[in-house]
Design a protein around this motif. Structure first.
Motif, mmCIF file in Angstrom:
data_model
loop_
_atom_site.group_PDB
_atom_site.id
_atom_site.type_symbol
_atom_site.label_atom_id
_atom_site.label_comp_id
_atom_site.label_asym_id
_atom_site.label_seq_id
_atom_site.Cartn_x
_atom_site.Cartn_y
_atom_site.Cartn_z
ATOM 1 N N ILE A 1 1.172 -1.438 -0.013
ATOM 2 C CA ILE A 1 0.253 0.063 0.326
ATOM 3 C C ILE A 1 0.450 1.673 0.223
ATOM 4 C CG2 ILE A 1 -1.662 1.685 1.112
ATOM 5 C CD1 ILE A 1 -2.871 -0.921 2.083
ATOM 6 N N LEU A 2 2.262 0.811 1.118
ATOM 7 C CA LEU A 2 2.357 2.579 0.683
ATOM 8 C C LEU A 2 3.617 2.291 -0.089
ATOM 9 C CD1 LEU A 2 4.755 1.677 4.409
ATOM 10 C CD2 LEU A 2 3.154 3.980 3.724
ATOM 11 N N ALA A 3 3.804 1.818 -0.380
ATOM 12 C CA ALA A 3 4.341 1.873 -2.267
ATOM 13 C C ALA A 3 3.605 2.025 -3.460
ATOM 14 C CB ALA A 3 5.115 0.463 -2.777
ATOM 15 N N GLN A 4 2.466 1.331 -3.355
ATOM 16 C CA GLN A 4 1.418 2.116 -4.340
ATOM 17 C C GLN A 4 1.437 3.614 -3.823
ATOM 18 O OE1 GLN A 4 -2.180 -0.605 -4.162
ATOM 19 N NE2 GLN A 4 -0.930 -2.263 -4.850
ATOM 20 N N ALA A 5 1.797 3.870 -2.875
ATOM 21 C CA ALA A 5 0.609 6.175 -2.559
ATOM 22 C C ALA A 5 1.819 6.505 -3.029
ATOM 23 C CB ALA A 5 1.021 5.474 -1.489
ATOM 24 N N GLY A 6 2.939 6.115 -3.045
ATOM 25 C CA GLY A 6 4.516 6.104 -3.572
ATOM 26 C C GLY A 6 4.695 6.847 -2.194
ATOM 27 N N GLN A 7 5.565 6.496 -0.953
ATOM 28 C CA GLN A 7 6.480 6.503 -0.202
ATOM 29 C C GLN A 7 7.051 5.728 0.296
ATOM 30 O OE1 GLN A 7 3.365 7.162 2.929
ATOM 31 N NE2 GLN A 7 1.413 7.959 2.030
ATOM 32 N N ILE A 8 7.420 4.631 -1.155
ATOM 33 C CA ILE A 8 8.983 3.917 0.171
ATOM 34 C C ILE A 8 9.700 4.659 -1.731
ATOM 35 C CG2 ILE A 8 10.021 2.191 -0.864
ATOM 36 C CD1 ILE A 8 7.694 1.944 1.379
ATOM 37 N N ASP A 9 10.817 4.978 -1.240
ATOM 38 C CA ASP A 9 11.896 5.732 -1.553
ATOM 39 C C ASP A 9 12.628 4.765 -2.737
ATOM 40 O OD1 ASP A 9 11.591 7.578 0.438
ATOM 41 O OD2 ASP A 9 13.207 7.014 1.545
ATOM 42 N N PRO A 10 12.655 4.885 -3.665
ATOM 43 C CA PRO A 10 13.599 3.935 -4.470
ATOM 44 C C PRO A 10 15.143 3.839 -4.262
ATOM 45 C CG PRO A 10 13.502 6.303 -5.256
ATOM 46 C CD PRO A 10 13.104 6.504 -4.054
ATOM 47 N N PRO A 11 14.586 1.658 -4.534
ATOM 48 C CA PRO A 11 15.880 1.239 -3.521
ATOM 49 C C PRO A 11 17.588 1.427 -4.452
ATOM 50 C CG PRO A 11 14.844 -0.205 -5.151
ATOM 51 C CD PRO A 11 13.990 1.567 -5.526
ATOM 52 N N PRO A 12 18.327 1.770 -4.088
ATOM 53 C CA PRO A 12 19.654 1.693 -4.541
ATOM 54 C C PRO A 12 19.920 0.731 -5.110
ATOM 55 C CG PRO A 12 19.838 0.561 -2.422
ATOM 56 C CD PRO A 12 18.518 0.799 -2.233
ATOM 57 N N PRO A 13 20.746 0.527 -6.113
ATOM 58 C CA PRO A 13 20.741 -0.310 -7.562
ATOM 59 C C PRO A 13 21.476 -1.519 -7.432
ATOM 60 C CG PRO A 13 22.167 1.398 -7.590
ATOM 61 C CD PRO A 13 21.840 2.817 -6.786
ATOM 62 N N GLU A 14 22.101 -1.267 -6.047
ATOM 63 C CA GLU A 14 22.460 -2.829 -4.780
ATOM 64 C C GLU A 14 20.882 -4.216 -5.426
ATOM 65 O OE1 GLU A 14 25.549 -0.114 -4.313
ATOM 66 O OE2 GLU A 14 23.294 -0.337 -4.186
#
Length: 540
Positions: free
Chosen positions: A405-418
């Protein structure tokens, strides 16, 4: 797409699956939670039948069980989960570690009292788990409010079925709403006009099941893994169809039975003992009443009257010439102490069924480290498999759904490339999760103690070189679960050791400098003495 007829037919199937266990649930409810008895009968009682319970041991044990599970798994005073990776080295890489920590804090924040009632609903969730072996929780986002609806669903409203792997994939909630409440929940009912009466009670079924038309590439209902359908059989032309990416009903089970959909719990084990104890305590009350107000044996009605039987009264003519009473209490000769001892055994058996001693003694401050680890190991031996099921079937899906739900709302930060193509995993950090390291920590302490004894026996201190003190400290910290701030960061430990080594080196240098100066002084003194001796010889 499923229609009203399909939902009602499926609901009848789920009712048939649940029917065999309802009789047991009713009997358990009568003894342990009378306020829930009417959920399985359909007949509402004005007052729960607490007046038919003569001993509260079972209810107290069930309450302790619920509080113990809550305190050991989801206590808001502890950080009870965080995100991790299968690769521990990658998870310890600072940019990755920092990202994981931030996202876990965001997910953890969705359970806070300001955004959810989870912590007030969880005891009821775990309470049903202990008494009936099954607990259900509904979780949903309140769109536009930044909050979440978490609610423990009454067992009487819950109907489930499982897939081929034994996981719950179908859930029907059957509940009732007044017309006014139904209009609040389903605004589209206003369009039906007078068909919905505000004061009339309507049956509502919320059916959640795998979406037969699921296609991850599509949007809308077809792109949801689970289909959601609301129907009210008494309201014509009403059906609401939606969907979920993950199952919103989170079902926890205590002990699965092979080939059965519904599990059993501590309440099933304690039920025979609770029924016997309740009957024995009722008998003890009667026995106490008889002892306080015994039956009187009299020769005839003129000998003794109930009106004469009160404290301080003197009754003349009720003894014969030998002083023997003409009326006397009935003595049944019963051995009440034997019955009381049996009641104590029943209470102990009930407490054992609900792991009462474990719930009361866990984390006792007076425990030594060895006792604590041994107690944790016993705790896991008794409850570990069932508690692991709570984590995997109840808490893990709930946390994963929060993250989605947080990811769909855009509240999860972009993960590092690793982290590309690296699946996240949930790591539990509650006291219970730390107990899972108890066996490893106990073995570690035994190994260290054994090496110390070997070093003392052989007078060879070098034996202790085989022990990695830092590794031992890490294992014990993980198992005993003190606050993270107690243990220093490895980088700080390395810095302290470097400083200590530098101080020791300076001390050694000072000692060496002192010895060199003393040697030089001794040499100079000897040279001076030799010179003086030479001069004396030349003067002579």
């Amino acid at each position: 797409m499923l229609g009203l007829t399909d939902i009602l037919a499926r609901h009848d199937e789920l009712k048939a699956i649940r029917a065999p266990v309802e009789r047991q649930w009713r009997e358990i409810a009568q003894l342990m939670c009378p306020e829930q008895e009417d959920m399985f009968t359909g007949n509402s009682r004005t007052n729960p039948a607490y007046d038919e319970i003569y001993d509260a041991t079972t209810m107290q044990a069930a309450e302790a069980f619920s509080g113990g599970i809550y305190g050991q798994m989801t206590n808001p005073a502890n950080n009870w989960f965080e995100f991790g990776l299968e690769d521990p080295e990658l998870a310890s890489y600072y940019p990755v570690k920092s990202w994981l920590w931030r996202q876990s804090r965001k997910a953890y924040g969705t359970f806070s009292p300001a955004r959810s009632k989870f912590y007030s609903e969880a005891p009821g969730w775990f309470g049903d788990l202990g008494i009936f072996g099954l607990g259900t929780m509904y979780s949903e986002e309140i769109v536009g409010a930044g909050r979440f609806l978490d609610r423990a669903i009454p067992l009487g409203e819950s109907y489930i079925d499982v897939d081929a792997e034994g996981d719950v994939d179908t859930f029907h909630r059957a509940f009732r709403l007044t017309g006014r409440q139904a209009k609040q929940k389903f605004p589209e009912l206003d369009a039906l006009g007078n068909q919905v009466n505000d004061r009339t009670t309507y049956d509502v079924i919320h059916a959640v099941c795998p979406n037969p038309e699921y296609d991850a590439r599509r949007i809308g209902v077809h792109g949801k893994a689970f289909l959601s359908v609301y129907v009210a059989p008494q309201i014509k032309n009403f059906i609401r169809v939606g969907g979920y990416h993950r199952m919103p009903y989170h079902v926890v089970m205590w002990k699965r039975r092979p080939g059965r959909v519904y599990p059993v719990g501590p309440g099933h084990i304690a039920r025979p003992e609770a029924a016997m104890l309740n009957e024995m305590e009722r008998t003890h009350i009667v026995a106490a009443q008889r002892a306080a107000d015994p039956t009187i044996l009299a020769h005839d009605e003129d000998t003794f009257s109930p009106a004469d039987y009160y404290p301080g009264n003197v009754i003349y003519g009720q003894v014969n010439e030998r002083g023997q009473p003409l009326a006397q209490p009935l003595n049944s000769g019963a051995n009440l102490q034997l019955s009381l001892d049996m009641s104590k055994e029943r209470r102990d058996a009930i407490r054992q069924a609900f792991y009462f001693s474990v719930m009361q003694l866990v984390n006792r401050p007076q425990m030594t480290a060895t006792e604590f680890l041994g107690f944790q190991e016993e705790y896991l031996r008794q409850m570990g498999p069932n508690l692991g099921r709570i984590q995997s079937q109840g808490l893990a899906p709930l946390i994963a759904r929060r993250y989605d739900i947080l990811a769909q709302a855009g509240q999860i930060d972009p993960p590092p490339p690793e982290l590309e193509n690296q699946p996240l995993q949930i790591e539990y950090t509650s006291p219970l999760a730390k107990m899972q390291k108890a066996g490893e920590a106990k073995a570690t302490l035994q190994y260290v103690n054994g090496m110390q004894q070997l070093a003392a026996a052989t007078q060879d201190i070098g034996v202790m070189d085989n022990v990695d003190g830092d590794a031992v400290a890490a294992v014990l910290h993980e198992a005993m679960g003190p606050p993270p701030s107690i243990r220093r960061d490895p980088a700080e430990v390395a810095k302290l050791r470097q400083q200590r080594a530098q101080i020791a080196a300076r001390r050694e240098q000072l000692v060496q400098d002192g010895q060199a100066a003393e040697t030089e002084a001794t040499r100079a003194h000897a040279a001076q003495a030799a010179t003086l001796s030479t001069q004396r010889e030349a003067g002579q």
